[in-house]
Scaffold this motif. Structure first.
Motif, PDB file in Angstrom:
ATOM      1  N   LEU A   1       0.830  -1.204   0.000  1.00  0.00           N
ATOM      2  CA  LEU A   1       0.000   0.000   0.000  1.00  0.00           C
ATOM      3  C   LEU A   1       0.869   1.260   0.000  1.00  0.00           C
ATOM      4  O   LEU A   1       0.529   2.253  -0.639  1.00  0.00           O
ATOM      5  CB  LEU A   1      -0.939   0.002   1.215  1.00  0.00           C
ATOM      6  N   GLU A   2       1.983   1.187   0.699  1.00  0.00           N
ATOM      7  CA  GLU A   2       2.891   2.329   0.739  1.00  0.00           C
ATOM      8  C   GLU A   2       3.538   2.553  -0.624  1.00  0.00           C
ATOM      9  O   GLU A   2       3.660   3.692  -1.083  1.00  0.00           O
ATOM     10  CB  GLU A   2       3.961   2.110   1.812  1.00  0.00           C
ATOM     11  N   LYS A   3       3.908   1.471  -1.311  1.00  0.00           N
ATOM     12  CA  LYS A   3       4.481   1.579  -2.660  1.00  0.00           C
ATOM     13  C   LYS A   3       3.504   2.251  -3.613  1.00  0.00           C
ATOM     14  O   LYS A   3       3.904   2.991  -4.510  1.00  0.00           O
ATOM     15  CB  LYS A   3       4.833   0.195  -3.221  1.00  0.00           C
ATOM     16  N   GLU A   4       2.223   1.979  -3.432  1.00  0.00           N
ATOM     17  CA  GLU A   4       1.192   2.558  -4.296  1.00  0.00           C
ATOM     18  C   GLU A   4       0.845   3.992  -3.905  1.00  0.00           C
ATOM     19  O   GLU A   4       0.042   4.642  -4.557  1.00  0.00           O
ATOM     20  CB  GLU A   4      -0.071   1.697  -4.264  1.00  0.00           C
ATOM     21  N   GLY A   5       1.411   4.467  -2.812  1.00  0.00           N
ATOM     22  CA  GLY A   5       1.159   5.835  -2.378  1.00  0.00           C
ATOM     23  C   GLY A   5      -0.142   6.033  -1.636  1.00  0.00           C
ATOM     24  O   GLY A   5      -0.593   7.165  -1.457  1.00  0.00           O
ATOM     25  N   LEU A   6      -0.744   4.943  -1.185  1.00  0.00           N
ATOM     26  CA  LEU A   6      -2.023   5.044  -0.487  1.00  0.00           C
ATOM     27  C   LEU A   6      -1.859   5.211   1.019  1.00  0.00           C
ATOM     28  O   LEU A   6      -2.748   5.747   1.674  1.00  0.00           O
ATOM     29  CB  LEU A   6      -2.892   3.826  -0.794  1.00  0.00           C
TER      30      LEU A   6
ATOM     31  N   VAL B   1       5.043   6.319   9.440  1.00  0.00           N
ATOM     32  CA  VAL B   1       5.686   7.313  10.297  1.00  0.00           C
ATOM     33  C   VAL B   1       6.471   6.516  11.329  1.00  0.00           C
ATOM     34  O   VAL B   1       5.877   5.760  12.116  1.00  0.00           O
ATOM     35  CB  VAL B   1       4.648   8.235  10.976  1.00  0.00           C
ATOM     36  N   ARG B   2       7.769   6.677  11.288  1.00  0.00           N
ATOM     37  CA  ARG B   2       8.650   5.891  12.169  1.00  0.00           C
ATOM     38  C   ARG B   2       8.220   6.037  13.631  1.00  0.00           C
ATOM     39  O   ARG B   2       8.055   7.132  14.140  1.00  0.00           O
ATOM     40  CB  ARG B   2      10.089   6.343  11.988  1.00  0.00           C
ATOM     41  N   GLY B   3       8.017   4.901  14.264  1.00  0.00           N
ATOM     42  CA  GLY B   3       7.646   4.889  15.673  1.00  0.00           C
ATOM     43  C   GLY B   3       6.167   5.122  15.940  1.00  0.00           C
ATOM     44  O   GLY B   3       5.709   5.023  17.065  1.00  0.00           O
ATOM     45  N   LYS B   4       5.403   5.450  14.894  1.00  0.00           N
ATOM     46  CA  LYS B   4       3.970   5.727  15.097  1.00  0.00           C
ATOM     47  C   LYS B   4       3.068   4.798  14.299  1.00  0.00           C
ATOM     48  O   LYS B   4       1.908   4.634  14.640  1.00  0.00           O
ATOM     49  CB  LYS B   4       3.665   7.176  14.730  1.00  0.00           C
ATOM     50  N   GLY B   5       3.558   4.235  13.195  1.00  0.00           N
ATOM     51  CA  GLY B   5       2.749   3.308  12.416  1.00  0.00           C
ATOM     52  C   GLY B   5       2.434   3.804  11.025  1.00  0.00           C
ATOM     53  O   GLY B   5       3.110   4.678  10.479  1.00  0.00           O
ATOM     54  N   PHE B   6       1.381   3.231  10.467  1.00  0.00           N
ATOM     55  CA  PHE B   6       0.955   3.553   9.106  1.00  0.00           C
ATOM     56  C   PHE B   6      -0.318   4.386   9.136  1.00  0.00           C
ATOM     57  O   PHE B   6      -1.211   4.134   9.943  1.00  0.00           O
ATOM     58  CB  PHE B   6       0.713   2.264   8.311  1.00  0.00           C
ATOM     59  N   PHE B   7      -0.373   5.349   8.217  1.00  0.00           N
ATOM     60  CA  PHE B   7      -1.511   6.253   8.119  1.00  0.00           C
ATOM     61  C   PHE B   7      -1.944   6.366   6.662  1.00  0.00           C
ATOM     62  O   PHE B   7      -1.118   6.235   5.761  1.00  0.00           O
ATOM     63  CB  PHE B   7      -1.125   7.653   8.628  1.00  0.00           C
TER      64      PHE B   7
END
Length: 122
Positions: free
Chosen positions: A60-65, A69-75
């Motif tokens: 999902l990150e590769k697709e830009g979706l 955030v280091r230490g906080k997770g995915f948003f």
């Protein structure tokens, strides 16, 4: 967010997760800057490997979706309206491709197919 894993699906588990989260983002059920469940939490909920969940988030990150955030997770990533529109169009094209293939197998002509689509669209 309700993710359902199907053992009957031919798609690998990470792809099932990726596709479902992508759908939530595209439809607006997940909004900009909204946090996703932690990798460990989602893995525990789905009773799958942390590595599988991590791979889904990375896709999902590769697709830009999504953004990590280091230490906080995915948003959910801030939306680029053009990117979002492109993802929606891609989703529709994928669905239509499957339907067109089935229509051809059933012997439905292009004219009949267009007529069906037109009637359903209205």
């Amino acid at each position: 967010m309700n993710i359902i894993i199907s053992n009957a699906s031919s798609d690998p588990i990470y792809l099932q997760i990726t596709n479902q989260i992508k759908k939530y983002i595209i439809t607006g059920d997940l909004v900009e800057s909204e946090p996703l469940p932690s990798i460990r939490k989602l893995a525990k909920e789905l009773q799958i490997s942390v590595i599988t969940t991590k791979r889904a988030y990375e896709e999902l990150e590769k697709e830009g979706l999504v953004e990590s955030v280091r230490g906080k997770g995915f948003f959910v990533a801030l939306r680029n309206k053009e990117l979002l529109r492109e993802k929606k169009m891609q989703l529709i094209e994928d669905h239509l491709s499957k339907i067109i293939d089935e229509s051809k197998m059933l012997g439905i002509s292009l004219e009949e197919f267009i007529e069906i689509i037109t009637l359903l669209y209205e």
